[in-house]
Design a protein around this motif. Structure first.
Motif, PDB file in Angstrom:
ATOM      1  N   VAL A 514       0.888  -0.909  -0.010  1.00  0.00           N
ATOM      2  CA  VAL A 514       0.048   0.174  -0.045  1.00  0.00           C
ATOM      3  C   VAL A 514       0.899   1.368   0.113  1.00  0.00           C
ATOM      4  CG1 VAL A 514      -1.788   1.426   1.214  1.00  0.00           C
ATOM      5  CG2 VAL A 514      -1.854  -1.279   1.278  1.00  0.00           C
ATOM      6  N   LYS A 515       1.948   0.961   0.671  1.00  0.00           N
ATOM      7  CA  LYS A 515       2.768   2.230   0.757  1.00  0.00           C
ATOM      8  C   LYS A 515       4.281   2.201  -0.026  1.00  0.00           C
ATOM      9  CE  LYS A 515       1.011   3.591   5.189  1.00  0.00           C
ATOM     10  NZ  LYS A 515       1.265   3.957   6.683  1.00  0.00           N
ATOM     11  N   GLN A 516       4.760   0.989  -0.356  1.00  0.00           N
ATOM     12  CA  GLN A 516       6.073   0.865  -0.875  1.00  0.00           C
ATOM     13  C   GLN A 516       6.116  -0.345  -2.022  1.00  0.00           C
ATOM     14  OE1 GLN A 516       7.727  -1.205   3.186  1.00  0.00           O
ATOM     15  NE2 GLN A 516       9.193   0.299   1.983  1.00  0.00           N
ATOM     16  N   LEU A 517       7.138  -0.178  -2.726  1.00  0.00           N
ATOM     17  CA  LEU A 517       7.441  -1.189  -3.520  1.00  0.00           C
ATOM     18  C   LEU A 517       8.002  -2.573  -2.651  1.00  0.00           C
ATOM     19  CD1 LEU A 517       9.283  -1.046  -6.915  1.00  0.00           C
ATOM     20  CD2 LEU A 517      10.195  -2.515  -5.309  1.00  0.00           C
ATOM     21  N   CYS A 518       7.753  -3.871  -3.322  1.00  0.00           N
ATOM     22  CA  CYS A 518       7.793  -4.850  -2.447  1.00  0.00           C
ATOM     23  C   CYS A 518       8.752  -5.815  -3.433  1.00  0.00           C
ATOM     24  CB  CYS A 518       6.630  -5.627  -1.961  1.00  0.00           C
ATOM     25  SG  CYS A 518       5.944  -4.674  -0.737  1.00  0.00           S
ATOM     26  N   ILE A 519       9.918  -6.529  -3.126  1.00  0.00           N
ATOM     27  CA  ILE A 519      10.577  -7.364  -3.815  1.00  0.00           C
ATOM     28  C   ILE A 519      10.577  -8.628  -3.016  1.00  0.00           C
ATOM     29  CG2 ILE A 519      12.890  -8.088  -4.667  1.00  0.00           C
ATOM     30  CD1 ILE A 519      13.294  -5.192  -5.534  1.00  0.00           C
ATOM     31  N   ILE A 520      10.313  -9.896  -3.562  1.00  0.00           N
ATOM     32  CA  ILE A 520      10.334 -11.256  -2.804  1.00  0.00           C
ATOM     33  C   ILE A 520      11.238 -11.931  -3.686  1.00  0.00           C
ATOM     34  CG2 ILE A 520       9.341 -13.248  -2.176  1.00  0.00           C
ATOM     35  CD1 ILE A 520       6.843 -11.574  -1.457  1.00  0.00           C
ATOM     36  N   GLU A 521      12.429 -12.193  -3.383  1.00  0.00           N
ATOM     37  CA  GLU A 521      13.469 -13.073  -4.067  1.00  0.00           C
ATOM     38  C   GLU A 521      13.139 -14.617  -3.666  1.00  0.00           C
ATOM     39  OE1 GLU A 521      17.973 -13.633  -5.320  1.00  0.00           O
ATOM     40  OE2 GLU A 521      17.730 -12.040  -3.663  1.00  0.00           O
ATOM     41  N   MET A 522      13.026 -15.390  -4.612  1.00  0.00           N
ATOM     42  CA  MET A 522      12.678 -16.817  -4.196  1.00  0.00           C
ATOM     43  C   MET A 522      13.934 -17.709  -4.787  1.00  0.00           C
ATOM     44  SD  MET A 522       8.876 -16.880  -5.894  1.00  0.00           S
ATOM     45  CE  MET A 522       8.848 -18.481  -5.907  1.00  0.00           C
ATOM     46  N   MET A 523      14.461 -18.265  -3.678  1.00  0.00           N
ATOM     47  CA  MET A 523      15.689 -19.093  -4.046  1.00  0.00           C
ATOM     48  C   MET A 523      15.422 -20.559  -4.344  1.00  0.00           C
ATOM     49  SD  MET A 523      17.899 -16.549  -3.889  1.00  0.00           S
ATOM     50  CE  MET A 523      19.233 -17.218  -3.877  1.00  0.00           C
ATOM     51  N   VAL A 524      15.257 -21.245  -5.356  1.00  0.00           N
ATOM     52  CA  VAL A 524      15.016 -22.506  -5.716  1.00  0.00           C
ATOM     53  C   VAL A 524      16.214 -23.243  -6.414  1.00  0.00           C
ATOM     54  CG1 VAL A 524      12.675 -21.836  -6.130  1.00  0.00           C
ATOM     55  CG2 VAL A 524      14.121 -21.961  -7.936  1.00  0.00           C
ATOM     56  N   THR A 525      16.013 -24.459  -6.266  1.00  0.00           N
ATOM     57  CA  THR A 525      17.182 -25.314  -7.015  1.00  0.00           C
ATOM     58  C   THR A 525      17.208 -25.060  -8.530  1.00  0.00           C
ATOM     59  OG1 THR A 525      15.662 -27.164  -7.079  1.00  0.00           O
ATOM     60  CG2 THR A 525      16.878 -27.060  -4.985  1.00  0.00           C
ATOM     61  N   PRO A 526      18.258 -25.312  -9.025  1.00  0.00           N
ATOM     62  CA  PRO A 526      18.455 -25.099 -10.489  1.00  0.00           C
ATOM     63  C   PRO A 526      17.534 -26.240 -11.315  1.00  0.00           C
ATOM     64  CG  PRO A 526      20.562 -24.983  -9.274  1.00  0.00           C
ATOM     65  CD  PRO A 526      19.768 -25.495  -8.273  1.00  0.00           C
ATOM     66  N   MET A 527      17.033 -25.649 -12.377  1.00  0.00           N
ATOM     67  CA  MET A 527      16.186 -26.481 -13.108  1.00  0.00           C
ATOM     68  C   MET A 527      14.601 -26.876 -12.265  1.00  0.00           C
ATOM     69  SD  MET A 527      18.077 -26.694 -15.743  1.00  0.00           S
ATOM     70  CE  MET A 527      17.194 -27.840 -16.890  1.00  0.00           C
ATOM     71  N   ASP A 528      14.538 -25.879 -11.572  1.00  0.00           N
ATOM     72  CA  ASP A 528      12.879 -26.141 -10.832  1.00  0.00           C
ATOM     73  C   ASP A 528      12.008 -25.734 -12.022  1.00  0.00           C
ATOM     74  OD1 ASP A 528      10.833 -26.070  -8.515  1.00  0.00           O
ATOM     75  OD2 ASP A 528      10.887 -24.007  -9.438  1.00  0.00           O
ATOM     76  N   ALA A 529      10.942 -25.996 -12.219  1.00  0.00           N
ATOM     77  CA  ALA A 529      10.025 -25.671 -13.126  1.00  0.00           C
ATOM     78  C   ALA A 529       8.825 -26.455 -12.969  1.00  0.00           C
ATOM     79  CB  ALA A 529      10.611 -26.012 -14.737  1.00  0.00           C
ATOM     80  N   PRO A 530       7.697 -25.942 -13.514  1.00  0.00           N
ATOM     81  CA  PRO A 530       6.349 -26.651 -13.446  1.00  0.00           C
ATOM     82  C   PRO A 530       6.164 -27.742 -14.439  1.00  0.00           C
ATOM     83  CG  PRO A 530       6.442 -24.467 -14.725  1.00  0.00           C
ATOM     84  CD  PRO A 530       7.457 -24.606 -14.171  1.00  0.00           C
TER      85      PRO A 530
END
Length: 555
Positions: A514-530
């Protein structure tokens, strides 16, 4: 009226209140006119490519956008963005400030040119990637500017106007004219409606497939009303994602040929004897690398200027008119049983982040009227199978697929709709392409929630690459969650690696955005994919093996 005054009045009449770009000496007179006008804002971007992407994102929210660059060096930097807008059918008015008229008439070797005295080179290039291109003079401004804007509006494609710097402040000598709009051929429409009626009367398993043109022509609500009246299931594809209210009971899922995780959606489309497509493009993204099994003779495709039924084309029919005349009387089918969507199930855990766990969290956090912007990597494919809420604007490059598009496009969306929540889903490789536009977001008070998927490289390219153990899809790691410090602004940032950490981060970001930009960095294993990316990889391998087999036959 001066040419520049007239130009910006025309843009304001289209609802354009913000114009993206980068200052350059040949466009100073244009920017001076904007400051004098006071009703249009120049949004200063960090480079022209980003400005083009931002104008694209803005146009997808407001219906049309505008971009200002300088001659040569500026406009060529924006070429990729304009070509992408042409491919994706996004209307952008690209305005180029050029050298003074006398310099061009005398063929002077000016800076920002090829120094050969030819000032038409770049216009000739832009003619290939725009629906209309014109050089503006005091004599033709009253005709060419309205023509270009109408062409953008009608075709949903970018247009190009180059204006010498002295012409901007010169009085017009031509009278402004309203160009004639295209009209539907009534006889062609009547015959198309007759044939559609006959097809529907014989159909047992119809399905509606709204796609890119229906979405960009703003026909979503009309298609929704038609689908509900006919009681027909609706399936979307990559380029038309977000063009239909996915909260409606007749929404049956996402179709992408053999790549589709939703088997029921795939069966609905491929077993249908009447596929009612609205503005569908049968490119490799929409068809899952051309693995679709749709009977082409069963397709009725309502396009912007024609209707195609099987192999027969009925020309000169405006898409709005065809939808208005679409026969729905005495046609009502029984909807199939409700289907389960790939990410409906939430599985709360404290395990490491993986595609199986974070996509359900994304679907769960979505709200009505969100603007969702996805990058052209694994996120674009995974989020295509997420079920959106009512009124969601979904932005991605479902056909052009340029890496680095999403961040500046999200910036444009933030400017277009400052009171709506913007969610950006991007990869760390994409951030390295256009990260400087994060500065523009912060400078302009934008407050998106940005999810950065850090999986150690261009993961989607690794999956579609049949050569193993390559190094060129890798790049150096950054501390992405610390980027706001570089740009000297405060923001909410967090780095997460488990499901519970992501849940907590989303909860906090939903309060703080509501008041500021937000960054969520998601650390996952290499080659993680749906799952859909794994299906893509298998399909690419199959195609590669088939091609090798064919080559061996001819040796």
């Amino acid at each position: 009226m001066q040419v520049g005054e007239f130009l910006f009045e025309c843009l304001k009449n289209e609802g354009i209140t913000d114009i993206f770009g980068v200052p350059g000496d040949y466009n100073f007179s244009l920017l001076d006119q904007i400051e004098k006008d006071g009703e249009v804002r120049f949004v200063h971007c960090r480079n022209e490519l980003n400005a083009g992407y931002a104008a694209d994102g803005y146009a997808r929210v407001k219906g049309i956008g505008a971009l200002i660059t300088t001659f040569g060096v500026g406009e060529l930097s924006a070429c990729n963005a304009i070509a992408g807008a042409y491919s994706e059918s996004v209307p952008i008015i690209h305005i180029v400030g050029g050298p003074k008229s006398m310099m061009q008439m005398q063929h002077k070797p000016m800076h920002h040119t090829l120094l050969d005295g030819n000032f038409d080179t770049f216009k000739n290039m832009y003619e290939q990637i725009t629906a209309y291109a014109a050089c503006i003079t005091p004599e033709n401004a009253g005709i060419e500017i309205p023509n270009a804007i109408q062409k953008a509006r009608e075709t949903k494609k970018p247009v190009y106007l180059t204006i010498p710097t002295d012409v901007v402040t010169t009085d017009m000598t031509s009278r402004a004219e309203n160009p004639q709009r295209k009209k539907t051929d009534k006889a062609s429409l009547k015959e198309a409606v007759r044939m559609v009626t006959a097809r529907l009367q014989a159909a047992e398993h119809p399905v509606i497939l709204p796609d890119v043109y229906a979405m960009h022509y703003g026909l979503g609500e009309k298609v929704e009303a038609l689908a509900q009246k006919m009681n027909v299931p609706v399936v979307t594809m990559m380029m038309g994602k977000g063009g239909y209210d996915e909260s409606l009971p007749n929404y049956a899922g996402f179709y992408c040929g053999k790549l589709s995780s939703n088997k029921s959606a795939r069966e609905l489309v491929e077993n249908s004897d009447c596929v009612l497509a609205f503005g569908a493009v049968w490119d490799d993204y929409n068809t899952g690398l051309f693995t679709d099994k749709i009977d082409p003779l069963a397709i009725i495709n309502v396009m912007p200027n024609y209707v195609q039924i099987g192999k027969t084309i009925y020309p000169n029919i405006i898409i709005d008119d065809m939808i208005e005349a679409f026969p729905t009387e005495n046609h009502s089918w029984t909807l199939p049983n409700p289907v389960a969507f790939p990410f409906d199930q939430m599985n709360p855990s404290d395990g490491n982040l993986s595609a199986d766990s974070y996509y359900p969290q994304f679907q769960n956090m979505l709200k009505e009227r969100d603007i969702v912007v996805t990058e052209s990597g694994t996120f674009a494919w995974g989020l295509a199978e997420v079920r959106l809420k009512k009124g969601t604007t979904y932005i991605t490059q479902g056909g052009w697929g340029a890496i680095g598009y999403a961040l500046p496009a999200a910036f444009g969306a933030c400017i277009a709709a400052p009171n709506r929540r913007v969610l950006l889903f991007t990869g760390e490789g994409s951030m390295q392409m256009n990260v400087q536009e994060l500065s523009s977001m912060l400078e302009n008070g934008c407050k998106p929630i940005i999810f950065i998927l850090n999986n150690k490289g261009y993961t989607i390219e690794k999956y579609i690459n049949t050569v193993k153990s390559t190094v060129y899809n890798n790049f150096p790691d950054w501390a992405y969650h610390k980027l706001p410090e570089v740009f000297q602004h405060e923001a909410f940032t967090v780095q997460v690696s488990t499901d519970s950490e992501l849940r907590q981060a989303i909860s906090e970001a939903e309060q703080k955005c509501v008041k500021q930009l937000c960054i969520i960095e998601m650390m996952v294993t290499p080659m993680d994919a749906p799952e859909i990316i794994h299906r893509m990889h298998e399909t690419v391998l199959e195609m590669e093996n088939k091609s090798k087999g064919l080559l061996s036959v001819f040796k």
